[in-house]
Design an enzyme around this catalytic site. Structure first.
Site, PDB file in Angstrom:
ATOM      1  N   SER A 258       0.845  -1.195   0.000  1.00 48.55           N
ATOM      2  CA  SER A 258       0.000   0.000   0.000  1.00 48.55           C
ATOM      3  C   SER A 258       0.878   1.241   0.000  1.00 48.55           C
ATOM      4  O   SER A 258       2.014   1.215   0.467  1.00 48.55           O
ATOM      5  CB  SER A 258      -0.920  -0.034   1.219  1.00 48.55           C
ATOM      6  OG  SER A 258      -0.946   1.225   1.847  1.00 48.55           O
ATOM      7  N   LYS A 259       0.300   2.327  -0.530  1.00 50.56           N
ATOM      8  CA  LYS A 259       1.029   3.594  -0.556  1.00 50.56           C
ATOM      9  C   LYS A 259       1.467   3.987   0.835  1.00 50.56           C
ATOM     10  O   LYS A 259       2.398   4.757   1.002  1.00 50.56           O
ATOM     11  CB  LYS A 259       0.097   4.703  -1.065  1.00 50.56           C
ATOM     12  CG  LYS A 259      -0.168   4.652  -2.538  1.00 50.56           C
ATOM     13  CD  LYS A 259      -1.010   5.851  -2.932  1.00 50.56           C
ATOM     14  CE  LYS A 259      -1.808   5.497  -4.173  1.00 50.56           C
ATOM     15  NZ  LYS A 259      -2.660   6.574  -4.636  1.00 50.56           N
ATOM     16  N   ARG A 260       0.743   3.501   1.837  1.00 47.25           N
ATOM     17  CA  ARG A 260       1.049   3.905   3.204  1.00 47.25           C
ATOM     18  C   ARG A 260       2.154   3.062   3.838  1.00 47.25           C
ATOM     19  O   ARG A 260       2.683   3.429   4.874  1.00 47.25           O
ATOM     20  CB  ARG A 260      -0.222   3.873   4.058  1.00 47.25           C
ATOM     21  CG  ARG A 260      -1.074   5.112   3.851  1.00 47.25           C
ATOM     22  CD  ARG A 260      -2.440   4.961   4.475  1.00 47.25           C
ATOM     23  NE  ARG A 260      -3.202   3.892   3.811  1.00 47.25           N
ATOM     24  CZ  ARG A 260      -3.858   4.061   2.662  1.00 47.25           C
ATOM     25  NH1 ARG A 260      -3.859   5.231   2.074  1.00 47.25           N
ATOM     26  NH2 ARG A 260      -4.519   3.063   2.103  1.00 47.25           N
ATOM     27  N   ASP A 261       2.507   1.931   3.228  1.00 40.95           N
ATOM     28  CA  ASP A 261       3.616   1.140   3.778  1.00 40.95           C
ATOM     29  C   ASP A 261       4.908   1.932   3.636  1.00 40.95           C
ATOM     30  O   ASP A 261       5.180   2.465   2.566  1.00 40.95           O
ATOM     31  CB  ASP A 261       3.756  -0.190   3.023  1.00 40.95           C
ATOM     32  CG  ASP A 261       2.577  -1.117   3.278  1.00 40.95           C
ATOM     33  OD1 ASP A 261       2.008  -1.036   4.386  1.00 40.95           O
ATOM     34  OD2 ASP A 261       2.210  -1.897   2.368  1.00 40.95           O
ATOM     35  N   SER A 264       7.156   1.564   0.740  1.00 34.28           N
ATOM     36  CA  SER A 264       6.647   1.917  -0.570  1.00 34.28           C
ATOM     37  C   SER A 264       6.999   3.366  -0.947  1.00 34.28           C
ATOM     38  O   SER A 264       6.867   3.760  -2.108  1.00 34.28           O
ATOM     39  CB  SER A 264       5.146   1.615  -0.592  1.00 34.28           C
ATOM     40  OG  SER A 264       4.424   2.678  -1.021  1.00 34.28           O
TER      41      SER A 264
END
Ligand code: GLU
Ligand code: ZN
Length: 493
Positions: A258-261, A264
């Site tokens: 996810s973009k939030r990891d 990433s």
């Protein structure tokens, strides 16, 4: 030059992330492989979510990674402007043409009405898409809605057919007609949506191949339909673009990255001191393989071999350890002078140096690099390993021993060791690694009868501040006699 034209067209929302960069890379490599054109387009039509910061970050990211674009922001090109926010009249004009030709129509349904009918469809076990209610409104109905003050959206009139295309990655893909209902292309506010702007620009910019993430698979049938409509009204000329959907990137626990990891975020890699070469190399492996079991290659080598047909449709797994290992391999492969130069900005951003290095500092760094090059995985680790050489310089922080290390290693038992080391180092003739090693061995191992760890451990912590450091004798040589002795003195005090 070939006719291949590919595009990377992110929306500037939030931080650039690795999924995005992987898409950019595959498009770039395909363009370079074929001698085609790599277009960089900014899809910034959502004023609520887009930001100038994100736009600048995107450009900076591609530049940092060395992915040059042939058409796009800052470089221009024959199909500009390349920011969709500057192309609004184009979309309004096309929407008007689509309406006039009957490929699109105004829909006056309110959100509540749509929701109600979707509910009813679900209850009747039907696919709950738009039901086409406004497809054939009479003039009277329309003026009625207008009189109520309703503001219409514009919808595409989808032909009642199934949609099939030969995906460059996945082979034949089919969507049944019922899963592709009439969809909105312009909001009630007049704002055009991605569903319109993206395929319109693909047509106007003469894009031949669309390589993008699998999350966009379901927008492809709509875009095919829009393409056909544009062909019918004479806006599109050639064949439909070919589509290839790159596999999902999976993170921890086999969930989609996810973009939030944190792993990433592209910025994270830059801040931690990954090399652009290393990161690109790793990202290339997310869905593609070089062949011949080769996993270490440059983006130019990738471009030489890149073939969409060898993109794997199965989800790719993102593995930070492997990414870091590949980066470390790139660190080792760098020319030491190059590595020294790349460390400088990090020495500055970490506060070890407050200005460009002096000639003396540069010489120190150059001398140290060959001894740490094998041991660091990132530039930031390289800073941690070499910082002790600069502490105490003008403009740099004072030298100090990490208190935890001091408590563990610089105990009372270490006093005689340090004292002996000082005596020995004072007496060394020419200050070379060999002479230093010889003197310390004679004094501490032969003289005090210590095991190497107990002999050299305290000296290492005293002069480098840490238990993990570049090789001790080399470090002492680079540090210089005076500084080495004063740090040992400090440890005694
Ligand atoms: N702006 C779209 C996105 O960021 C582009 C998708 C596409 O490549 O068609 O997801
Ligand atoms: Zn409607």
């Amino acid at each position: 030059m070939s006719d291949v034209r590919v595009r990377f067209c992110p929306s500037p929302t939030g931080n650039p992330h690795v999924g995005m960069v992987r898409t950019a890379l595959f498009n770039w490599a395909y363009a370079r492989h074929t001698g085609g054109t790599f277009i960089f387009r900014i899809e910034d039509t959502d004023t609520q979510r887009d930001s100038e910061q994100s736009y600048n970050d995107l450009l900076a990211s591609l530049r940092w990674l060395g992915m040059d674009w042939d058409e796009g922001p800052e470089v221009g090109g024959p199909h500009g402007p390349y920011r969709q926010s500057q192309r609004m009249e184009i979309y309004a004009d096309i929407a008007a043409q689509l309406l006039a030709a009957g490929h699109a129509y105004r829909c006056y349904c309110s959100q509540e009405e749509l929701e109600e009918r979707r509910e009813a469809a679900r209850a009747a076990n039907k696919t709950p898409g738009y039901d086409g209610a406004c497809r054939t409104l009479s003039d009277e109905q329309i003026s009625g809605y207008e009189a109520e003050g309703r503001k219409p959206v514009i919808r595409m009139r989808m032909p009642d057919t199934d949609w099939t295309w030969n995906d460059l990655v996945r082979g034949d893909v089919t969507f049944a007609a019922e899963h592709v209902p009439d969809y909105v292309i312009v909001r009630a506010t007049g704002e055009p949506l991605y569903t319109l702007t993206n395929p319109v620009d693909d047509v106007l910019m003469e894009v031949t191949h669309v390589l993008r993430g699998e999350d966009l698979l379901s927008s492809t049938p709509r875009q095919l339909a829009l393409y056909d409509a544009l062909l019918a009204i004479g806006v599109a000329k050639g064949a439909r673009p070919m589509y290839g959907h790159l596999p999902y990137v999976m993170g921890e626990g086999n969930k989609k990255l996810s973009k939030r990891d944190p792993e990433s975020s592209l910025m994270m890699y830059r801040e931690e001191g990954y090399l652009p070469e290393g990161l690109i190399n790793y990202l290339a492996l997310l869905g593609w393989s070089f062949g011949d079991d080769i996993e270490f290659f440059s983006k130019e080598q990738m471009a030489e071999r890149f073939d969409v047909a060898r993109v794997n449709a199965n989800p790719a797994r993102f593995d930070l350890k492997k990414c870091t290992a590949i980066n470390a391999e790139w660190m080792r492969a760098l020319d030491p002078e190059d590595l020294a130069q790349r460390l400088i900005p990090y020495l500055k951003s970490e506060g070890v140096l407050t200005a460009d290095p002096t000639d003396v500092q540069l010489a120190t760094l150059r001398a140290a690099v060959p001894h740490v090059q094998e041991r660091m995985e990132t530039l930031k680790q390289g800073v941690a390993m070499t910082a002790f050489l600069f502490y105490g310089d003008a403009g740099s922080p004072a030298f100090s021993v990490d208190p935890d290390e001091a408590a563990k290693v610089l105990t009372d038992d270490a006093r005689p060791v340090i004292q002996e080391a000082m005596n020995a180092l004072n007496a060394v003739g020419e200050w070379t690694t060999e002479a230093i090693e010889e003197a310390l061995r004679v004094a501490l191992i032969d003289g005090l009868g210590l095991k190497p760890k107990l002999a050299f451990g305290p000296v290492r912590v005293a002069v480098t501040g840490r238990r993990v450091s570049p090789p001790l004798f080399e470090s002492l040589e680079i540090l210089g006699r005076e500084r080495a002795l004063s740090r040992l003195q400090l440890a005694l005090a």
